[in-house]
Motif scaffolding. Structure first.
Motif, PDB file in Angstrom:
ATOM      1  N   ASP A   8       0.863  -1.190   0.000  1.00 38.60           N
ATOM      2  CA  ASP A   8       0.000   0.000   0.000  1.00 38.60           C
ATOM      3  C   ASP A   8       0.896   1.235   0.000  1.00 38.60           C
ATOM      4  N   PRO A   9       0.944   1.987  -1.121  1.00 36.62           N
ATOM      5  CA  PRO A   9       1.864   3.132  -1.183  1.00 36.62           C
ATOM      6  C   PRO A   9       1.518   4.232  -0.190  1.00 36.62           C
ATOM      7  N   MET A  10       0.306   4.226   0.362  1.00 36.47           N
ATOM      8  CA  MET A  10      -0.070   5.293   1.280  1.00 36.47           C
ATOM      9  C   MET A  10       0.222   4.935   2.732  1.00 36.47           C
ATOM     10  N   HIS A  11       0.574   3.655   2.950  1.00 40.99           N
ATOM     11  CA  HIS A  11       0.752   3.219   4.343  1.00 40.99           C
ATOM     12  C   HIS A  11       1.871   3.973   5.039  1.00 40.99           C
ATOM     13  N   GLN A  12       2.877   4.393   4.244  1.00 43.31           N
ATOM     14  CA  GLN A  12       4.027   5.078   4.844  1.00 43.31           C
ATOM     15  C   GLN A  12       3.664   6.409   5.498  1.00 43.31           C
ATOM     16  N   PHE A  13       2.481   6.934   5.153  1.00 46.53           N
ATOM     17  CA  PHE A  13       2.096   8.232   5.737  1.00 46.53           C
ATOM     18  C   PHE A  13       1.242   8.076   6.989  1.00 46.53           C
ATOM     19  N   SER A 203       8.694   0.487  -6.178  1.00 50.42           N
ATOM     20  CA  SER A 203       9.219  -0.646  -5.415  1.00 50.42           C
ATOM     21  C   SER A 203       8.211  -1.786  -5.391  1.00 50.42           C
ATOM     22  N   SER A 204       6.909  -1.452  -5.407  1.00 47.10           N
ATOM     23  CA  SER A 204       5.906  -2.525  -5.461  1.00 47.10           C
ATOM     24  C   SER A 204       5.966  -3.234  -6.812  1.00 47.10           C
ATOM     25  N   PHE A 205       6.302  -2.499  -7.879  1.00 49.25           N
ATOM     26  CA  PHE A 205       6.506  -3.147  -9.187  1.00 49.25           C
ATOM     27  C   PHE A 205       7.662  -4.149  -9.104  1.00 49.25           C
ATOM     28  N   VAL A 206       8.754  -3.710  -8.477  1.00 46.90           N
ATOM     29  CA  VAL A 206       9.933  -4.579  -8.385  1.00 46.90           C
ATOM     30  C   VAL A 206       9.579  -5.853  -7.630  1.00 46.90           C
ATOM     31  N   ILE A 207       8.916  -5.689  -6.473  1.00 46.71           N
ATOM     32  CA  ILE A 207       8.585  -6.858  -5.643  1.00 46.71           C
ATOM     33  C   ILE A 207       7.557  -7.734  -6.353  1.00 46.71           C
ATOM     34  N   GLY A 208       6.506  -7.097  -6.893  1.00 48.59           N
ATOM     35  CA  GLY A 208       5.439  -7.856  -7.557  1.00 48.59           C
ATOM     36  C   GLY A 208       5.945  -8.641  -8.759  1.00 48.59           C
ATOM     37  N   SER A 209       6.802  -7.981  -9.595  1.00 46.69           N
ATOM     38  CA  SER A 209       7.279  -8.667 -10.799  1.00 46.69           C
ATOM     39  C   SER A 209       8.241  -9.784 -10.438  1.00 46.69           C
ATOM     40  N   SER A 210       9.042  -9.587  -9.366  1.00 46.49           N
ATOM     41  CA  SER A 210       9.972 -10.665  -9.002  1.00 46.49           C
ATOM     42  C   SER A 210       9.206 -11.861  -8.447  1.00 46.49           C
ATOM     43  N   ASN A 211       8.053 -11.613  -7.804  1.00 47.27           N
ATOM     44  CA  ASN A 211       7.235 -12.728  -7.317  1.00 47.27           C
ATOM     45  C   ASN A 211       6.561 -13.443  -8.484  1.00 47.27           C
ATOM     46  N   GLY A 221      10.579  -5.374 -13.575  1.00 49.25           N
ATOM     47  CA  GLY A 221      11.293  -5.153 -12.315  1.00 49.25           C
ATOM     48  C   GLY A 221      12.580  -4.365 -12.480  1.00 49.25           C
ATOM     49  N   ILE A 222      13.414  -4.785 -13.441  1.00 54.46           N
ATOM     50  CA  ILE A 222      14.725  -4.132 -13.588  1.00 54.46           C
ATOM     51  C   ILE A 222      14.587  -2.670 -14.033  1.00 54.46           C
ATOM     52  N   PRO A 223      13.754  -2.392 -15.084  1.00 50.37           N
ATOM     53  CA  PRO A 223      13.580  -0.963 -15.433  1.00 50.37           C
ATOM     54  C   PRO A 223      13.023  -0.145 -14.276  1.00 50.37           C
ATOM     55  N   SER A 224      12.082  -0.713 -13.519  1.00 49.86           N
ATOM     56  CA  SER A 224      11.526   0.016 -12.374  1.00 49.86           C
ATOM     57  C   SER A 224      12.612   0.308 -11.346  1.00 49.86           C
ATOM     58  N   PHE A 225      13.470  -0.707 -11.131  1.00 55.43           N
ATOM     59  CA  PHE A 225      14.532  -0.532 -10.142  1.00 55.43           C
ATOM     60  C   PHE A 225      15.496   0.575 -10.576  1.00 55.43           C
TER      61      PHE A 225
END
Lengths: 261, 161
Positions: A8-13, A203-211, A221-225
């Motif tokens: 959740d990208p908003m959780h950090q707030f 970062s969620s793209f990186v994690i999601g695509s690696s899963n 994942g790599i372009p996002s990273f």
């Protein structure tokens, strides 16, 4: 997180009460010590340490003293360029404002997640930026009316306005003046929040695509990273720029109050 | 968006702690420490400009002293030259005087010597005549056996000479 790649990208707030103080009250208002409070305090302490390190008062400054002096010099020069000699008395306020926001922005970007801590950027909350903007705006109003009394309203009528236009111009200028605290506060809040959301989404793209598998990781994942690396650098720049813009606009508004037009 | 969802629950804590912490930052760091840092900077700037001004003043003073020294030196040199010229003129005059005196002495001596030479020559010529006359008288006596006095021989000698 690895089982269900839902970030959740908003959780950090999210503001979380800490040290079990969620019921702390003052005059009926909740004043819980939250993660926001803790990061404000960390910023303030880091700023104190930074400035205290530059207080050796040597004739030939060391590196640390030079760094602190270049920050005070930056604020001093900015106020002198915008307001003139009268501007020097605002150095303590503008310096505190600029450095507090700068330290908050930069400390909020620290990659502390890798050691299990959760950095929190208090400048991504409009409650905080709004209060800072209202303080700046309040100082502008107080200085303006104390110095020019009701002449301060002549700020809303630029020189050379044709007489029939004065009522309309007055209203337009008045609105643009009253919008200042909102634009001041919202600009910082939006810039900080947008950057953090973007980093979190990438970062969620990186994690999601690696899963999802190697081929997805290679495609997304790599372009996002790589993009994240660039945007991290950009965010550090934005952290400095937004603090500077806040301080600069405050000094520009103070110039209106000091010198009218 | 937590900023809006949590607004009602957290605004008082956010505002309270922000005002407290930012207030501390302003009064402790902004009001307490920053002026000292800026004092240090302005003190340094002042010292640098003072030092520069002192160096400038010292240079001007040195220049002025050098100019004064030069003037004094020129005056001394002119004075010395005047002294030298005067001494030279005096020496030349005295030399000329001495030379003139010596010249007159020499001229007198020369004239005297010339007179003496003329005298000597005259007396020598007379003596030669005398001797020649005597010799002629003697020769005549020996050759011719005629007694001739020197006085008699003299006109003949004179004629022959």
């Amino acid at each position: 997180m690895a089982t269900e790649a839902k970030v959740d990208p908003m959780h950090q707030f999210t503001i979380q009460p800490m040290f079990g103080t969620d019921q702390l009250e003052l005059l009926g208002y909740n004043i819980a010590i939250t993660n926001s409070t803790v990061w404000m305090a960390i910023s303030a302490i880091a700023l104190w340490v930074f400035v205290a390190g530059g207080m050796k008062r040597q004739l030939v400054p060391g590196r640390w003293q030079m760094a602190v002096e270049s920050f005070t010099g930056l604020i001093d020069d900015m106020l002198e360029a915008n307001i003139g000699k009268n501007g020097r008395k605002y150095v303590p306020y503008i310096f505190s404002l600029f450095m507090f926001i700068l330290f908050g922005n930069v400390l909020g970007l620290l990659p502390l997640g890798v050691i299990g801590l959760h950095p929190f950027t208090f400048t991504s909350h409009f409650t905080v930026t709004g209060i800072l903007a209202i303080i700046s705006f309040g100082i502008v109003l107080i200085v303006g009316f104390a110095k020019h009394k009701l002449h301060f309203f002549s700020l809303f009528v630029p020189h050379g306005t044709p007489v029939p236009m004065i009522p309309i111009i007055f209203v337009v200028e008045m609105i643009s003046f009253m919008v200042r605290p909102f634009s001041l506060g919202l600009r910082l809040f939006v810039a900080m929040m947008a950057g953090h959301v973007l980093l979190e989404v990438l970062s969620s793209f990186v994690i999601g695509s690696s899963n999802a598998g190697m081929q997805y990781f290679a495609i997304a994942g790599i372009p996002s990273f790589l993009l994240m690396v660039g945007i991290c650098a950009l965010e550090i720049l934005v952290a400095g720029i937004q603090a500077y813009v806040f301080a600069l606009l405050t000094s520009v508004y103070l110039n209106d109050a000091e010198n009218l037009h | 968006m937590p900023q809006i969802e949590q607004l009602a629950a957290t605004y008082s804590s956010q505002i309270f702690w922000l005002l407290l912490i930012f207030g501390l930052v302003f009064f402790v760091i902004g009001k307490g420490m920053v002026p000292k840092v800026m004092d240090t900077v302005s003190l340094r700037d002042k010292q640098i400009s003072d030092d520069l001004a002192a160096a400038e003043a010292a240079r001007n003073k040195a220049d002025a002293e050098e100019a004064a020294w030069r003037e004094r030196e020129n005056a001394n040199r002119a004075e010395a030259q005047a002294l030298v010229a005067k001494a030279k003129a005096e020496a030349a005059a005295s030399t000329e005087k001495k030379l003139a005196a010596a010249q007159t002495g020499i001229d007198a001596k020369l004239a005297e010597a010339e007179a003496r030479i003329a005298d000597a020559r005259a007396s020598a010529a007379a003596e030669i005549e005398e001797v020649a006359s005597e010799a002629a008288a003697d020769i005549v006596k020996r050759l011719a056996g005629i007694e001739v006095s020197a006085a008699e021989a003299r006109p003949a000698v004179k004629e022959a000479m």
